[in-house]
Write a protein that holds these residues in place. Structure first.
Motif, mmCIF file in Angstrom:
data_model
loop_
_atom_site.group_PDB
_atom_site.id
_atom_site.type_symbol
_atom_site.label_atom_id
_atom_site.label_comp_id
_atom_site.label_asym_id
_atom_site.label_seq_id
_atom_site.Cartn_x
_atom_site.Cartn_y
_atom_site.Cartn_z
ATOM 1 N N GLN A 54 21.089 -37.928 4.087
ATOM 2 C CA GLN A 54 21.178 -36.651 4.800
ATOM 3 C C GLN A 54 20.696 -36.789 6.242
ATOM 4 O O GLN A 54 21.252 -36.179 7.163
ATOM 5 N N GLU A 69 17.981 -38.257 0.406
ATOM 6 C CA GLU A 69 17.440 -37.537 1.562
ATOM 7 C C GLU A 69 17.672 -38.321 2.849
ATOM 8 O O GLU A 69 17.994 -37.743 3.890
ATOM 9 N N GLN A 121 22.781 -35.949 9.740
ATOM 10 C CA GLN A 121 22.271 -35.160 10.856
ATOM 11 C C GLN A 121 22.318 -35.941 12.168
ATOM 12 O O GLN A 121 22.568 -35.371 13.233
ATOM 13 N N ARG A 169 26.720 -28.769 2.099
ATOM 14 C CA ARG A 169 25.800 -29.525 1.269
ATOM 15 C C ARG A 169 24.413 -29.600 1.914
ATOM 16 O O ARG A 169 23.395 -29.522 1.228
ATOM 17 N N TYR A 170 24.383 -29.739 3.245
ATOM 18 C CA TYR A 170 23.127 -30.040 3.919
ATOM 19 C C TYR A 170 22.563 -28.895 4.777
ATOM 20 O O TYR A 170 21.550 -29.068 5.444
#
Length: 262
Positions: free
Chosen positions: A226, A223, A230, A256-257
């Motif tokens: 991720q 996470e 971002q 994916r995100y």
């Protein structure tokens, strides 16, 4: 759902390549790093390229079950994610970015002043590695003369710089913004990993209990990777708007995100 160390290595490799591809695009623009936004967004993408590369080295070469180094670097990623997400979602995001950068200079001047006080009051102003009052004033004057620093000041004559809320205040001020849940969740991880940044017997014993192949540690790492994606994507939006270039996403990380962005 369980993840392995190999899964984390793969995610880091993808994110590092994502950062590298888009950093190369920026380097080809021959941008002016004296400009606030260009320096800020280039720097943070570069930082995340380095962070993911460093994490890759640790995961590939470290056989120890202790993950202290990784935990500390992941905490840096969360820090950037919270600050950047908060800044770009403000009405005057440019002014908020200026306050964020000004706050770093302000804190540095405060620390230097404390060293000067110690030098002057306890060491007769003769300690070679500590500044004197005179040197601090000279440094302030030099800082004021640089045109690109003008926007950092509330009061230039009295050397009062703009400041930025600390992490706790940022989270405490959130209401029902569409990004509030993401930041509150990230702040939980940030606080948890802060336990490893600041050593104590509590952190040592806590780290000994980590079993990433059986607990949720690798899920947390995924996470946080991720979050890094971002940060890179959000930072690159400035260059998309300003220079009309497109984000490179060879490995379709957006797919994916995409669910995590809402």
């Amino acid at each position: 759902m369980t993840l392995s160390k190999e899964n984390i290595i793969s995610l880091l490799e993808l994110n590092s390549l994502f950062a590298y591809d888009n950093l190369k695009q920026i380097e080809e623009l021959n941008i002016d790093l004296k400009k606030e936004a260009e320096c800020f967004f280039t720097g943070i993408i570069n930082r995340h390229y380095i962070l993911t590369k460093d994490l890759l080295i640790l995961f590939k070469n470290k056989n120890s079950t202790y993950l202290g180094s990784q935990l500390i670097l992941f905490r840096c990623i969360i820090d950037d994610f919270i600050h950047l997400t908060y800044i770009v979602n403000q009405i005057d995001s440019n002014e908020m970015m200026i306050k964020f950068n000004s706050d770093a200079y302000n804190k540095n001047f405060i620390r230097l002043k404390k060293l000067a006080v110690l030098n002057e009051t306890k060491l007769d102003g003769k300690y070679p590695n500590y500044p004197t009052y005179k040197q601090i004033e000279e440094l302030k004057e030099s800082f004021k003369k640089q045109n690109n620093n003008a926007e950092y000041f509330i009061n230039k004559e009295d050397f009062k710089l703009k400041t930025f809320d600390n992490m706790g205040n940022i989270i405490g001020k959130l209401n029902d913004e569409n990004y509030a849940h993401k930041l509150r969740r990230a702040y939980y991880f940030w606080g948890h990993l802060s336990d490893f940044v600041h050593y104590s017997n509590f952190s040592f014993r806590l780290e000994r209990k980590i079993n990433p192949s059986q607990d949720n540690t690798y899920l947390m790492f995924a996470e946080i990777i991720q979050y890094s994606y971002q940060v890179i994507k959000t930072s690159f939006e400035y260059f998309e708007r300003t220079y009309k270039i497109e984000l490179i996403d060879k490995n379709k990380l957006y797919e994916r995100y995409k669910d995590a962005e809402h």
